[in-house]
Scaffold this active site. Structure first.
Site, PDB file in Angstrom:
ATOM      1  CD  GLU A  93      -3.092   1.112   2.072  1.00 28.74           C
ATOM      2  OE1 GLU A  93      -4.044   1.894   1.886  1.00 28.74           O
ATOM      3  OE2 GLU A  93      -3.078   0.257   2.973  1.00 28.74           O
ATOM      4  CD  GLU A 121      -8.368   2.447   3.777  1.00 28.64           C
ATOM      5  OE1 GLU A 121      -7.835   1.753   4.652  1.00 28.64           O
ATOM      6  OE2 GLU A 121      -7.744   2.914   2.808  1.00 28.64           O
TER       7      GLU A 121
END
Length: 292
Positions: free
Chosen positions: A172, A271
């Site tokens: 990520e 998110e």
């Protein structure tokens, strides 16, 4: 001839009318109007578990099915049986990492990470899932080239198993300006360079749009330039990491059209941390906005 006052009034009326047309769809969904049952099919939608931790996992699964999501992100082995009961998948598995700050860039963690990821790659594959998250770790005074070399050396110890089992590791991209000070994988070119060093189709980047807007900006051009390295996306509004509606600076319909245009076949997971009282309404709205 119109007077100055009348001209001003005409312009005000035009602007007000245009603005109302532009925001009306968003407002109606923010008020809780359900998302259309039939999504367009161009985007594979998901949602991150931690953003809705106040909901039991079973309830979040029911909500995901109502909206039309493919699954839920950042769910570990403990909750996989619940997802399967609802015919959902863990769209990005977790649980192998030590932490965000202790990652693959530091060789002192390699033995633990290799053990963890060997176990979890097999768990993910046995469960019938595909994606597993990983992190670079913090710099702690380390230069980027050394971190790049260390990450590649460590990840190469498990990437063969990932290829064999059909699991894709995703590192990520996180911002180091506000949320994750000193995190190393904070620029897309660095992540792409790591993909090149590893040289496997089973290692990709998780491009977090919120984080990269903060550290890089130029989101659409970056997505276009580096799409072959990106396997997964996360969304959130900037600033604040809240709803992706017209209260923040990113225009997600254009971003999503750019993602679809790259031929992306992975997932896009919401998110954001809902700020509105109707959190499920916010999630439905976000999916509608991203369903281009």
């Amino acid at each position: 001839m119109a007077t100055r006052h009348s001209r001003r009034q005409i312009l005000r009326n035009l602007f007000t009318g245009s603005a109302a047309i532009a925001v009306a769809p968003l407002r109606s969904f923010a008020a809780g109007v359900p998302v259309e049952s039939a999504l367009k099919g161009n985007v594979r939608h998901s949602v991150c578990r931690w953003c809705f931790n106040d909901l039991p996992i079973d309830q979040l699964c029911k909500t995901a099915n109502e909206i039309g999501l493919a699954g839920i992100d950042l769910v570990g082995p403990k909750d996989w049986p619940v997802l399967k009961q609802h015919n959902l998948i863990s769209t990005m598995c977790n649980g192998a990492e030590i932490s965000l700050v202790k990652g693959w860039n530091d060789p002192q963690y390699h033995s633990t990470l290799i053990r963890n990821y060997t176990e979890h790659i097999n768990l993910v594959a046995d469960a019938g899932f595909t994606n597993l998250i990983c992190f670079s770790g913090n710099r702690n005074g380390m230069d980027d080239e050394t971190g790049l070399k260390n990450c590649a050396e460590g990840l190469k110890q498990v990437i063969g198993l990932a290829e064999k089992r059909g699991v894709v590791l995703h590192m990520e991209l996180l911002n180091s300006k506000i949320n994750h000070k000193d995190y190393m994988c904070d620029r897309t070119p660095w992540g792409a360079a790591l993909c090149e060093k590893i040289g496997s189709p089973n290692f990709k980047l998780l491009y977090d749009i919120y984080h990269m807007q903060i550290d890089e900006g130029d989101v659409i051009n970056t997505i276009r330039a580096y799409s072959k390295y990106i396997g997964h996306y996360h969304t959130a509004g900037v600033p604040g990491r809240h709803e992706i509606d017209d209260t923040q600076e990113l225009y997600y319909p254009a971003i999503m059209r750019a993602i679809v245009a790259t031929g992306h076949k992975g997932f896009v997971a919401q998110e954001f941390m809902p700020a509105a009282a109707d959190k499920i309404g916010s999630l439905k709205n976000a999916v509608r906005i991203c369903d281009v």
